[in-house]
Design an enzyme around this catalytic site. Structure first.
Site, PDB file in Angstrom:
ATOM      1  N   ARG A 121       0.813  -1.236   0.000  1.00 40.53           N
ATOM      2  CA  ARG A 121       0.000   0.000   0.000  1.00 40.53           C
ATOM      3  C   ARG A 121       0.840   1.277   0.000  1.00 40.53           C
ATOM      4  NH1 ARG A 121      -3.636  -3.023   3.404  1.00 40.53           N
ATOM      5  NH2 ARG A 121      -5.132  -3.948   1.978  1.00 40.53           N
ATOM      6  N   LYS A 143       4.086  11.452 -11.545  1.00 40.06           N
ATOM      7  CA  LYS A 143       3.335  10.547 -12.433  1.00 40.06           C
ATOM      8  C   LYS A 143       4.104   9.236 -12.526  1.00 40.06           C
ATOM      9  CE  LYS A 143       0.694  13.564 -15.475  1.00 40.06           C
ATOM     10  NZ  LYS A 143       0.495  14.046 -16.857  1.00 40.06           N
ATOM     11  N   GLU A 185      11.632  18.428 -24.211  1.00 37.66           N
ATOM     12  CA  GLU A 185      10.821  18.790 -23.028  1.00 37.66           C
ATOM     13  C   GLU A 185      11.287  20.130 -22.451  1.00 37.66           C
ATOM     14  OE1 GLU A 185       8.116  17.206 -22.286  1.00 37.66           O
ATOM     15  OE2 GLU A 185       8.396  15.225 -23.176  1.00 37.66           O
ATOM     16  N   LYS A 227       8.658  23.172 -13.988  1.00 40.42           N
ATOM     17  CA  LYS A 227       7.739  22.046 -13.787  1.00 40.42           C
ATOM     18  C   LYS A 227       7.134  22.097 -12.383  1.00 40.42           C
ATOM     19  CE  LYS A 227       6.386  17.476 -14.413  1.00 40.42           C
ATOM     20  NZ  LYS A 227       6.519  16.200 -15.044  1.00 40.42           N
ATOM     21  N   GLU A 237      -3.419  17.105 -12.136  1.00 34.75           N
ATOM     22  CA  GLU A 237      -3.821  17.437 -13.511  1.00 34.75           C
ATOM     23  C   GLU A 237      -5.325  17.611 -13.693  1.00 34.75           C
ATOM     24  OE1 GLU A 237      -1.408  15.525 -16.532  1.00 34.75           O
ATOM     25  OE2 GLU A 237      -3.067  15.741 -17.948  1.00 34.75           O
ATOM     26  N   ARG A 241      -2.089  21.716 -15.045  1.00 31.10           N
ATOM     27  CA  ARG A 241      -0.985  20.785 -15.348  1.00 31.10           C
ATOM     28  C   ARG A 241      -1.058  20.290 -16.788  1.00 31.10           C
ATOM     29  NH1 ARG A 241       1.714  16.091 -11.550  1.00 31.10           N
ATOM     30  NH2 ARG A 241       3.116  15.309 -13.158  1.00 31.10           N
ATOM     31  N   ASN A 245       1.444  19.057 -21.268  1.00 31.16           N
ATOM     32  CA  ASN A 245       1.220  18.159 -22.410  1.00 31.16           C
ATOM     33  C   ASN A 245       1.267  18.914 -23.738  1.00 31.16           C
ATOM     34  OD1 ASN A 245       0.840  15.938 -20.738  1.00 31.16           O
ATOM     35  ND2 ASN A 245      -1.296  16.490 -20.399  1.00 31.16           N
ATOM     36  N   HIS A 248       1.953  17.192 -26.975  1.00 33.25           N
ATOM     37  CA  HIS A 248       1.918  15.764 -26.676  1.00 33.25           C
ATOM     38  C   HIS A 248       0.700  15.055 -27.259  1.00 33.25           C
ATOM     39  CE1 HIS A 248       5.217  16.669 -24.052  1.00 33.25           C
ATOM     40  NE2 HIS A 248       5.274  15.458 -23.560  1.00 33.25           N
ATOM     41  N   HIS A 252       1.748  12.039 -29.089  1.00 28.87           N
ATOM     42  CA  HIS A 252       1.475  10.654 -28.667  1.00 28.87           C
ATOM     43  C   HIS A 252       0.887   9.838 -29.811  1.00 28.87           C
ATOM     44  CE1 HIS A 252       1.356  11.577 -24.075  1.00 28.87           C
ATOM     45  NE2 HIS A 252       2.504  11.057 -24.429  1.00 28.87           N
ATOM     46  N   HIS A 264      10.090   9.404 -27.788  1.00 28.89           N
ATOM     47  CA  HIS A 264       9.058  10.314 -27.289  1.00 28.89           C
ATOM     48  C   HIS A 264       9.323  11.767 -27.727  1.00 28.89           C
ATOM     49  CE1 HIS A 264       6.062  11.872 -24.542  1.00 28.89           C
ATOM     50  NE2 HIS A 264       6.967  12.670 -24.012  1.00 28.89           N
TER      51      HIS A 264
HETATM   52  N1  GLY Z   1       4.885  14.916 -18.234  1.00 28.63           N
HETATM   53  C1  GLY Z   1       3.774  15.732 -17.995  1.00 28.63           C
HETATM   54  C2  GLY Z   1       3.412  15.810 -16.557  1.00 28.63           C
HETATM   55  O1  GLY Z   1       4.172  15.399 -15.689  1.00 28.63           O
HETATM   56  O2  GLY Z   1       2.343  16.271 -16.265  1.00 28.63           O
END
Ligand code: GLY
Length: 366
Positions: A121, A143, A185, A227, A237, A241, A245, A248, A252, A264
């Site tokens: 957990r 993430k 990035e 960031k 997000e 946030r 993207n 992206h 993607h 990527h």
């Molecule tokens: N890579 C995008 C984020 O961390 O939200």
């Protein structure tokens, strides 16, 4: 009907440090002993890092249980690897007082972070990113996740690290294409939030490409600063946030259509060019701004067009399955100007019709 309420106390605000220095790798072991005294450490890394000598530099002769992901990269980013990590930890009699130490690129960080989120957990994780993409982006913000056979990051959790350690000199062992594509990035960060940083990247591209460690320290700091400012405001997000993207959504789709032959960052570069064309079509940008963005991506040697191997219909089908799609069509992050993502009515992602997106894709075939 009887009813009662379970009241969960709101969690206290928390945070974590990010340390950045060339040559830091060899000091992390002793720093971790002070930061997490008495806790067992479990390293997750991959064969690239072992070969590059970074695992040896990190452990500095200490005996630490380690799981080495093999093969490295996307092919191992599935739930089977997480199961093997959890079982290795159980076999090593590790408990909830363990700290997982993720040493590697984005894939290692995602897998190890997710294993930390679910082992008994949840246990602490420390991120030590060693690629341009991980140092700029994935190691910060929590993430984590792995892919299913159907889609990317289908298993996932937000699981913030205990600390992030960035040693830009680890980038010296990265191959050229990986190195360059991860820098996309950084460009994204400049585009969405900091025009001054974008200019810095334009001015210093030669030193960045020659891996000047002083400049690399600066860009690691700037990436994390930008960031962190977004993640602090919207950790899970819900809205802002989403600007991370930028480029992206189409990126993607292109990455997936290429069956991950494109890295990527290469796919996101195409996505940034596409976003710029959409901005022009919507009257938000002009040719001069677009040219400037294309020029910096070109300097990095990134692809700027879509391969004829995949069709517009194929890309549109992937876009319809985008995990953030609403009514089977995604929203798009757009720029108001270089250094400023567009926010309208409090929203950071915007409706763009399928027709405009398809016309844009049409213009992108090389
Ligand atoms: N890579 C995008 C984020 O961390 O939200």
């Amino acid at each position: 009907m009887k009813q009662l309420t379970v009241s969960i106390p709101a969690t206290e605000p928390s945070g974590y440090p990010i340390f950045i220095a060339n040559g830091l790798l060899e000091q992390i072991g002793s720093d971790l002993e002070q930061r997490c005294p008495g806790r067992k450490k479990f390293i997750v890394t991959d064969t690239h890092l072992v070969r590059a000598g970074h695992l040896t530099a990190l452990t500095a002769g200490r005996d630490v249980s380690t799981f080495i992901i093999d093969p490295p990269g996307e092919p191992s980013k599935h739930i089977g690897t997480v199961v093997r990590i959890v079982e290795a930890m159980e076999n090593a009699f590790l408990g909830r007082d363990t700290v997982i130490v993720a040493l590697g690129g984005g894939t290692v960080g995602d897998i190890a972070g997710f294993a930390a989120a679910i082992f008994k957990r949840g246990v602490k994780v420390v991120q030590i990113p060693t690629t341009t993409v991980a140092q700029a982006d994935s190691a910060v913000g929590g993430k984590t996740g792995v892919d299913s056979s159907v889609s990317k990051n289908a298993f996932g959790a937000f699981w913030q690290p205990e600390a992030v350690y960035i040693d830009p000199s680890t980038l010296n062992t990265l191959d050229d294409l990986q190195y360059r594509s991860g820098l996309v990035e950084s460009i994204k960060h400049g585009l969405i939030l900091d025009g001054g940083y974008f200019e810095f990247l334009e001015r210093n591209m030669e030193s960045i490409l020659s891996r000047d460690t002083r400049v690399l320290e600066t860009i690691a700091f700037e990436n994390c600063r930008i960031k962190a400012s977004v993640v602090q405001e919207d950790p899970t997000e819900k809205n802002k946030r989403r600007i991370l993207n930028y480029g992206h959504t189409i990126g993607h789709a292109v990455e997936s259509a290429s069956q991950y032959k494109l890295l990527h960052g290469q796919a996101v570069a195409v996505g940034i060019v596409a976003a710029g064309l959409i901005e022009q079509a919507l009257g938000l940008s002009d040719a001069a701004r677009h040219k400037r963005i294309v020029a910096i991506l070109e300097k990095l040697g990134m692809p700027l067009s879509i391969s004829s191997e995949y069709s517009i219909d194929q890309l549109a089908a992937i876009l319809k399955r985008d995990k953030k799609a609403v009514g089977q069509w995604p929203k798009f992050v757009l720029l108001e100007e270089i250094g400023k993502a567009l926010c309208r009515n409090g929203q950071w992602a915007h409706d763009v019709s399928q027709t405009i997106v398809e016309q844009t894709l049409e213009r992108l075939y090389g």
